[in-house]
Design a protein around this motif. Structure first.
Motif, PDB file in Angstrom:
ATOM      1  N   ALA A 154       0.841  -1.207   0.000  1.00 56.83           N
ATOM      2  CA  ALA A 154       0.000   0.000   0.000  1.00 56.83           C
ATOM      3  C   ALA A 154       0.875   1.257   0.000  1.00 56.83           C
ATOM      4  N   LEU A 155       1.952   1.220   0.780  1.00 57.79           N
ATOM      5  CA  LEU A 155       2.869   2.358   0.827  1.00 57.79           C
ATOM      6  C   LEU A 155       3.531   2.569  -0.528  1.00 57.79           C
ATOM      7  N   ASP A 156       3.966   1.472  -1.153  1.00 57.15           N
ATOM      8  CA  ASP A 156       4.568   1.576  -2.484  1.00 57.15           C
ATOM      9  C   ASP A 156       3.593   2.199  -3.473  1.00 57.15           C
ATOM     10  N   GLN A 157       2.323   1.752  -3.423  1.00 61.15           N
ATOM     11  CA  GLN A 157       1.314   2.302  -4.331  1.00 61.15           C
ATOM     12  C   GLN A 157       1.097   3.775  -4.044  1.00 61.15           C
ATOM     13  N   ALA A 158       1.066   4.139  -2.766  1.00 62.33           N
ATOM     14  CA  ALA A 158       0.871   5.545  -2.404  1.00 62.33           C
ATOM     15  C   ALA A 158       2.041   6.387  -2.908  1.00 62.33           C
ATOM     16  N   GLU A 159       3.269   5.855  -2.766  1.00 65.02           N
ATOM     17  CA  GLU A 159       4.441   6.594  -3.249  1.00 65.02           C
ATOM     18  C   GLU A 159       4.369   6.776  -4.758  1.00 65.02           C
ATOM     19  N   VAL A 160       3.945   5.732  -5.471  1.00 66.34           N
ATOM     20  CA  VAL A 160       3.807   5.826  -6.925  1.00 66.34           C
ATOM     21  C   VAL A 160       2.759   6.875  -7.270  1.00 66.34           C
ATOM     22  N   SER A 161       1.626   6.829  -6.553  1.00 67.90           N
ATOM     23  CA  SER A 161       0.541   7.777  -6.798  1.00 67.90           C
ATOM     24  C   SER A 161       1.008   9.214  -6.534  1.00 67.90           C
ATOM     25  N   VAL A 162       1.694   9.414  -5.419  1.00 67.38           N
ATOM     26  CA  VAL A 162       2.193  10.749  -5.090  1.00 67.38           C
ATOM     27  C   VAL A 162       3.212  11.193  -6.142  1.00 67.38           C
ATOM     28  N   GLY A 163       4.086  10.262  -6.546  1.00 70.92           N
ATOM     29  CA  GLY A 163       5.078  10.579  -7.566  1.00 70.92           C
ATOM     30  C   GLY A 163       4.425  10.998  -8.870  1.00 70.92           C
ATOM     31  N   GLU A 164       3.371  10.268  -9.249  1.00 70.40           N
ATOM     32  CA  GLU A 164       2.658  10.613 -10.480  1.00 70.40           C
ATOM     33  C   GLU A 164       2.019  11.990 -10.361  1.00 70.40           C
ATOM     34  N   LYS A 165       1.427  12.277  -9.197  1.00 66.83           N
ATOM     35  CA  LYS A 165       0.791  13.580  -8.999  1.00 66.83           C
ATOM     36  C   LYS A 165       1.830  14.701  -9.033  1.00 66.83           C
ATOM     37  N   VAL A 166       2.991  14.450  -8.423  1.00 60.09           N
ATOM     38  CA  VAL A 166       4.056  15.461  -8.431  1.00 60.09           C
ATOM     39  C   VAL A 166       4.521  15.713  -9.869  1.00 60.09           C
ATOM     40  N   ARG A 167       4.728  14.621 -10.638  1.00 60.78           N
ATOM     41  CA  ARG A 167       5.168  14.795 -12.032  1.00 60.78           C
ATOM     42  C   ARG A 167       4.110  15.535 -12.847  1.00 60.78           C
ATOM     43  N   ALA A 168       2.838  15.224 -12.610  1.00 67.81           N
ATOM     44  CA  ALA A 168       1.768  15.916 -13.337  1.00 67.81           C
ATOM     45  C   ALA A 168       1.755  17.396 -12.974  1.00 67.81           C
ATOM     46  N   ALA A 169       1.929  17.703 -11.693  1.00 64.95           N
ATOM     47  CA  ALA A 169       1.951  19.101 -11.259  1.00 64.95           C
ATOM     48  C   ALA A 169       3.153  19.832 -11.852  1.00 64.95           C
ATOM     49  N   GLU A 170       4.310  19.143 -11.880  1.00 64.88           N
ATOM     50  CA  GLU A 170       5.502  19.761 -12.476  1.00 64.88           C
ATOM     51  C   GLU A 170       5.272  20.051 -13.958  1.00 64.88           C
ATOM     52  N   ALA A 171       4.648  19.107 -14.654  1.00 71.31           N
ATOM     53  CA  ALA A 171       4.376  19.299 -16.080  1.00 71.31           C
ATOM     54  C   ALA A 171       3.428  20.488 -16.279  1.00 71.31           C
TER      55      ALA A 171
END
Length: 102
Positions: free
Chosen positions: A42-59
């Motif tokens: 669950a933590l790994d999935q959350a980290e992936v989700s947060v990472g995706e959101k951060v990359r989307a925000a950066e874009a």
């Protein structure tokens, strides 16, 4: 000899409950390991989700910065070429248009 056999009898009496407790502890350990493993996933999935959101925000920020930069360039160009801006190239062009051609 009788005290030895009575001691063996006492130990035999404890053996069953001790084995049951051991079995219960092993089951609890397995359940705990499964829970830890699930929490890790669950933590790994959350980290992936947060990472995706951060990359989307950066874009989005990069797109916004590019858009603002382009807009700033257009505004600067408009100011530079405006006949109403002192010293702008547009003022020279407007002034030249008022003069009769050579």
């Amino acid at each position: 000899s009788s005290s030895l056999s009575s001691r063996v009898a006492e130990l035999e009496a404890f053996k069953g409950p001790a084995e049951e407790q051991l079995k219960a502890l092993e089951e609890a350990e397995a359940a705990l390991e499964a829970a830890v493993s699930e929490a890790g996933r669950a933590l790994d999935q959350a980290e992936v989700s947060v990472g995706e959101k951060v990359r989307a925000a950066e874009a989005q920020l990069e797109e916004l910065a590019a858009s603002l930069s382009k807009e700033a360039s257009l505004i600067k160009e408009a100011i530079d070429t405006s006949p109403n801006t002192p010293g702008g190239t547009g003022a020279d062009a407007a002034h030249a248009a008022e003069l009769p051609a050579g």
